[in-house]
Design a protein around this motif. Structure first.
Motif, mmCIF file in Angstrom:
data_model
loop_
_atom_site.group_PDB
_atom_site.id
_atom_site.type_symbol
_atom_site.label_atom_id
_atom_site.label_comp_id
_atom_site.label_asym_id
_atom_site.label_seq_id
_atom_site.Cartn_x
_atom_site.Cartn_y
_atom_site.Cartn_z
ATOM 1 N N ALA A 168 13.256 -4.676 -2.719
ATOM 2 C CA ALA A 168 11.802 -4.272 -3.204
ATOM 3 C C ALA A 168 11.820 -3.075 -3.986
ATOM 4 O O ALA A 168 11.440 -3.041 -5.136
ATOM 5 C CB ALA A 168 10.840 -4.325 -2.133
ATOM 6 N N ALA A 169 12.138 -1.988 -3.383
ATOM 7 C CA ALA A 169 12.086 -0.784 -4.060
ATOM 8 C C ALA A 169 12.928 -0.611 -5.628
ATOM 9 O O ALA A 169 12.604 0.084 -6.663
ATOM 10 C CB ALA A 169 12.662 0.592 -3.329
ATOM 11 N N SER A 203 1.788 -0.475 -13.016
ATOM 12 C CA SER A 203 1.244 -0.311 -11.672
ATOM 13 C C SER A 203 1.884 -1.257 -10.949
ATOM 14 O O SER A 203 2.273 -0.816 -9.318
ATOM 15 C CB SER A 203 -0.086 -0.678 -11.851
ATOM 16 N N HIS A 204 2.076 -2.391 -11.229
ATOM 17 C CA HIS A 204 2.792 -3.299 -10.114
ATOM 18 C C HIS A 204 4.198 -2.977 -9.871
ATOM 19 O O HIS A 204 4.686 -2.965 -8.669
ATOM 20 C CB HIS A 204 3.071 -4.659 -10.862
ATOM 21 N N GLY A 205 5.151 -2.328 -10.599
ATOM 22 C CA GLY A 205 6.326 -1.584 -10.393
ATOM 23 C C GLY A 205 6.349 -0.742 -9.430
ATOM 24 O O GLY A 205 7.137 -0.426 -8.600
ATOM 25 N N LEU A 206 5.335 0.221 -9.618
ATOM 26 C CA LEU A 206 5.049 1.486 -9.055
ATOM 27 C C LEU A 206 4.696 1.241 -7.786
ATOM 28 O O LEU A 206 5.161 1.709 -6.853
ATOM 29 C CB LEU A 206 4.246 2.458 -9.650
ATOM 30 N N LEU A 207 3.801 0.169 -7.761
ATOM 31 C CA LEU A 207 3.344 -0.221 -6.097
ATOM 32 C C LEU A 207 4.576 -0.608 -5.177
ATOM 33 O O LEU A 207 4.778 -0.390 -3.985
ATOM 34 C CB LEU A 207 2.397 -1.375 -6.126
ATOM 35 N N LEU A 209 7.838 -0.079 -6.098
ATOM 36 C CA LEU A 209 8.716 0.916 -5.570
ATOM 37 C C LEU A 209 8.122 1.743 -4.467
ATOM 38 O O LEU A 209 8.942 2.389 -3.604
ATOM 39 C CB LEU A 209 8.770 2.039 -6.757
ATOM 40 N N LEU A 210 6.866 2.142 -4.308
ATOM 41 C CA LEU A 210 6.283 2.823 -3.351
ATOM 42 C C LEU A 210 6.324 2.201 -1.982
ATOM 43 O O LEU A 210 6.775 2.659 -0.929
ATOM 44 C CB LEU A 210 4.922 3.062 -3.391
ATOM 45 N N VAL A 211 6.051 0.890 -1.936
ATOM 46 C CA VAL A 211 6.075 -0.008 -0.599
ATOM 47 C C VAL A 211 7.663 -0.008 -0.118
ATOM 48 O O VAL A 211 7.946 -0.168 1.056
ATOM 49 C CB VAL A 211 5.581 -1.151 -0.766
ATOM 50 N N ILE A 215 9.323 1.292 3.113
ATOM 51 C CA ILE A 215 10.298 0.505 4.217
ATOM 52 C C ILE A 215 11.682 0.708 4.258
ATOM 53 O O ILE A 215 12.011 0.813 5.336
ATOM 54 C CB ILE A 215 9.888 -1.055 3.501
ATOM 55 N N TRP A 216 12.218 0.993 3.103
ATOM 56 C CA TRP A 216 13.781 1.540 3.216
ATOM 57 C C TRP A 216 13.770 2.455 4.156
ATOM 58 O O TRP A 216 14.876 2.891 4.805
ATOM 59 C CB TRP A 216 14.272 1.936 2.025
#
Length: 546
Positions: A168-169, A203-207, A209-211, A215-216
């Motif tokens: 995901a990240a 913003s979708h990609g940054l979200l 990356l953050l989430v 999780i990782w």
């Protein structure tokens, strides 16, 4: 027989009840998400949005949630028994629901946050995120419970969570950085950068990356997945992190090189069209390189088998890219002989094949190291042998398919004169693929045969001088049977005397008895041999007729 039947019944019972629990928890989660979403709808009645949808949410919640809670309570009490706790089905259920709830929770969270950033309100996604976050927390607590947590597959949830967060990240990083690099390359101004067309994917990609990064970290660093060395952890490390990172990086490098070659040698299209994929390609190359490099260093701390497996996996990626490049290059060169393809098109095709060949060839050369000598341990390594068999086997299949397509094109050209295309145009694509895969098959098959010959040469050959041995003994037969099999390579049938005496003061020691048996069998040749041993170490050999 009774114990076996009881064990099978318990296994079936566990499989049924844990499957039922999985279904009930899923149903309850869907129902509660639907009801909570209606509660979040400001200024509207709870029954808005359709009576059938409300009825479904109510049924799933009122029926599914109590049944799930009741079944969970019954199963949770039984987990005081060590046998129940060590059941494979318990570990499978926790791992499966843990991963499902984590995926639904994170996807819903990103969607809800994205809708808020756009200025819209989507209560259904927020409700889904809250409900499935609670389900995930509950199963996370179950998996970490010291008294009732799974004893088998105990590390599966944390391992799966770590690699899900990594994927995901990484995807979010490629998306976000790709947007930034793409706009930097195109040189758009700040007004366009702040526009909806750029801000939404950024913003979708940054979200993600953050989430995904959270999780990782929660699983890999805090949860200890980095220290897990089970089979699943090694498979995920090699096939998800190393293979996925190398594929992402090499595809990005290949596309970037292709764009640069087009800018230098192919000016048939506007620069904006040529450089369109460059931003995302550079982002993929950088993110993939980071993922690849980090996990490559992790594999260096694992066993030698994991290290060799990671090397051959990357080598396979490089070889696939190299073979594809060769096939495309041959295709492009044959296209220059055909009048139906424009010169700029064949040049673009040639540059694409050249970029794949260069990138894949460099990676394959430095990971496979074809000119360096191969050690005996590497020749015996299972991952190397599987890789060689897989490469020449798959290439042979692809070559056969390509050959059939070439033959089809030849016969179409010969039998139908109204096609309007030349023979080269008919067969150039499959012919390039046929030549490339044939070369891959020939190389890997020759390496496999050379390794097998070297291993066979290094393995001592056992000369079989006796075909079958019948061992008559009155002592423990296992050591004698094993010794006879090692010395002669013959099949051994053991007969024990009915009047076999027990341990006596005059009995020979096991070492002396085996030494006498070895001396007696030295140089004996027979199709069938009767071997009679005594407790005192005496050995009698009787050759038998066939």
């Amino acid at each position: 027989m009774a114990n076996t039947a009881g064990s099978a019944q318990r296994t079936v019972r566990r499989a049924i009840v844990y499957t039922l629990l999985f279904v009930l928890v899923t149903v309850a989660g869907i129902g509660m998400s639907g009801l909570l979403g209606r509660v979040f709808e400001a200024g509207s009645a709870i029954a808005s949005g359709g009576s059938s949808a409300l009825a479904q949410s109510l049924a799933f919640t009122v029926i599914g949630a109590p049944l799930a809670a009741l079944l969970w309570w019954w199963l949770w009490r039984r987990l005081d028994d060590a046998e129940e706790r060590s059941a494979l089905t318990w570990g499978l259920y926790v791992a499966a629901m843990y991963l499902v709830s984590l995926i639904v929770f994170t996807v819903s969270t990103v969607d809800a946050a994205q809708s808020m950033i756009r200025g819209s309100w989507e209560p259904a996604t927020l409700a889904s995120a809250i409900v499935w976050f609670g389900i995930w927390l509950a199963h996370r607590a179950m998996s970490r419970n010291a008294d009732r947590g799974p004893l088998r597959l105990a590390t599966v949830p944390v391992v799966l969570g770590a690699f899900y967060g990594l994927v995901a990240a990484s995807s979010g990083a490629v998306s976000a950085f790709g947007v930034l690099l793409d706009n930097a390359i195109r040189g758009v101004n700040a007004v366009v950068l702040a526009g909806e067309g750029v801000f939404a994917p950024l913003s979708h990609g940054l979200l993600w990356l953050l989430v995904g990064g959270v999780i990782w970290w929660l699983h890999w660093v805090h949860g200890g997945a980095a220290r897990v060395t089970t089979g699943l952890a090694s498979v995920m490390l090699i096939w998800v992190a190393v293979l996925g990172g190398s594929l992402l990086s090499l595809s990005g490098v290949g596309i970037s090189l292709f764009v640069l070659l087009r800018l230098a040698f192919d000016r048939g299209e506007p620069i904006g069209v040529v450089t369109d994929p460059l931003g995302e390609a550079i982002a993929a190359a950088l993110v993939g390189a980071v993922v690849w490099r980090y996990h490559w260093l992790v594999t260096r701390e694992r066993s030698a088998g994991v290290q060799r497996a990671s090397s051959v996996v990357v080598s396979g990626v490089g070889m696939a890219a190299t073979a594809s490049g060769i096939g495309v290059i041959i295709n492009a060169l044959l296209a220059t002989l055909s009048t139906s393809l424009a010169g700029s098109d064949s040049r673009t095709l040639l540059l694409g094949g050249l970029s794949a060949f260069l990138v894949g060839g460099v990676v394959w050369w430095f990971t496979w190291k074809p000119v360096e000598p191969v050690s005996a341990a590497e020749q015996r390594d299972t991952s190397r042998r599987v890789y060689l068999v897989a490469m020449f086997g798959l290439s042979a299949i692809v070559a056969l398919i390509a050959l059939l397509i070439v033959g089809y094109g030849v016969f179409v050209f010969a039998l139908d004169s109204t096609t309007g295309t030349s023979l080269i145009e008919q067969v150039r694509a499959p012919l390039g693929l046929l030549i490339a895969t044939a070369a891959v098959f020939g190389y890997h098959f020759s390496v496999w045969r050379r390794d097998r010959a070297a291993v066979a040469l290094a393995t001592p050959v056992r000369v079989r001088t006796i075909g079958e041995v019948i061992l008559v003994t009155d002592a423990a037969s296992a050591p004698q049977r094993k010794l006879i099999e090692e010395l002669t390579g013959a099949s051994v049938t053991t007969w024990v005397r009915a009047d076999a005496p027990g341990e006596s003061p005059g009995a020979a020691s096991p070492g002396l008895a085996e030494e006498r048996l070895s001396e007696a069998l030295n140089g004996v040749t027979a199709a069938r041999l009767l071997v009679i041993t005594g407790a005192d170490g005496a050995v009698q050999l009787v050759p038998l007729a066939e």
